[in-house]
Write an enzyme that holds these catalytic residues in place. Structure first.
Site, mmCIF file in Angstrom:
data_model
loop_
_atom_site.group_PDB
_atom_site.id
_atom_site.type_symbol
_atom_site.label_atom_id
_atom_site.label_comp_id
_atom_site.label_asym_id
_atom_site.label_seq_id
_atom_site.Cartn_x
_atom_site.Cartn_y
_atom_site.Cartn_z
ATOM 1 N N SER A 152 -0.223 -1.460 2.116
ATOM 2 C CA SER A 152 0.592 -0.729 3.072
ATOM 3 C C SER A 152 1.460 0.297 2.331
ATOM 4 O O SER A 152 0.928 1.201 1.688
ATOM 5 C CB SER A 152 1.413 -1.716 3.901
ATOM 6 O OG SER A 152 1.997 -1.095 5.018
ATOM 7 N N MET A 153 2.767 0.189 2.425
ATOM 8 C CA MET A 153 3.645 1.094 1.674
ATOM 9 C C MET A 153 3.236 1.175 0.204
ATOM 10 O O MET A 153 3.257 2.246 -0.418
ATOM 11 C CB MET A 153 5.085 0.618 1.778
ATOM 12 C CG MET A 153 6.058 1.248 0.780
ATOM 13 S SD MET A 153 7.659 0.425 0.850
ATOM 14 C CE MET A 153 8.435 1.075 -0.616
#
Length: 265
Positions: free
Chosen positions: A96-97
């Site tokens: 994700s991030m």
């Protein structure tokens, strides 16, 4: 830029040290996440691979430190720590991030002058870095809006947030992390030359299969997309399958290293 020795202990965690490993895997957690998320990966890949996980400030044992809310600032702290890692191939994994942080670090290491070039980038649960959705940025939502987003994604035991101090800490971390990724200025022509593999859950509300495929335009090297059953946190249920995919890449890296040594003899 040289990092103080104490910075490595703050930022980098080795849950299964593997000093004899043939390759190193640097892992970047998701928004609101911590280094310990990658403990199962470290257990599965040791001693063949040394797994190093990044610990962002503002969480777990770093809860007293202010969170950083910029991809560039976070990578600025990590890059000096890997600058001397030329003893074995370096592979990056972000969820994700963390995929954006891994991508930004790989961009900075392309020329080999600021640290070891990246042998392979794995981007998990994140759309292509220059792909933008027309939706309200999560970091601008109120506290309830951020909690609703966490509930939608799963992966967080919301019952733990009944404690007011813990709820405040988690919300502040998530808000800062989302501000980092939602303000990341990635131009479409930011391109790597290493292999890129994107991994995604088939029911991920944050990343469609098409959005995951957009990573293809960000490398001139080989590209692959691997789809797993599950949502945004498919990884929590699929460690074995994901580690098998990583193992295939490490096999190729090892074979390439042997061929290079043979050719130079």
């Amino acid at each position: 830029m040289t990092a103080p020795a104490t910075d490595e202990a703050l930022w980098l965690r080795r849950y299964r040290p593997a000093p004899e490993a043939a390759a190193r895997l640097l892992c970047f957690p998701h928004a609101g996440g911590s280094a310990s998320y990658f403990r199962p990966m470290a257990e599965a890949l040791a001693p063949r691979v040394e797994v190093v996980a990044v610990q962002y400030p503002g969480r777990q044992d770093r809860f007293r430190e202010p969170c950083l809310d910029s991809v560039a600032d976070l990578v600025d702290r990590v890059q000096p720590l890997v600058a001397s890692w030329s003893d074995r191939p370096l592979v990056l994994f972000g969820h994700s991030m963390g995929s954006l942080l891994a991508f930004e670090l790989a961009l900075r290491l392309r020329d080999g002058r600021s640290g070891p070039p990246v042998a392979h980038l794995f981007a998990s649960g994140r759309r292509g870095p220059s792909t933008v959705r027309e939706e309200t940025p999560v970091h601008t939502l109120d506290d309830d809006g951020i909690l609703d987003d966490l509930a939608r994604l799963g992966g967080t035991d919301l019952s733990l947030l009944e404690d007011a101090w813990l709820r405040r800490t988690v919300i502040d971390c998530v808000r800062a992390d989302y501000r980092a990724i939602e303000t990341y200025p990635c131009p479409p022509d930011a391109v790597l030359d290493c292999p890129v593999t994107v991994l995604v859950g088939d029911d991920d509300p944050k990343t469609t299969l098409e959005e995951a495929g957009a990573w293809r335009s960000h490398t001139t090297g080989p590209f692959a997309r691997r789809v797993f059953p599950g949502g945004h946190f498919y990884l929590s249920e699929r460690w074995a399958e994901v580690c098998a995919v990583l193992g295939e890449a490490f096999d190729g890296i090892a074979a390439g290293a042997v061929a290079t040594r043979s050719g130079s003899e």
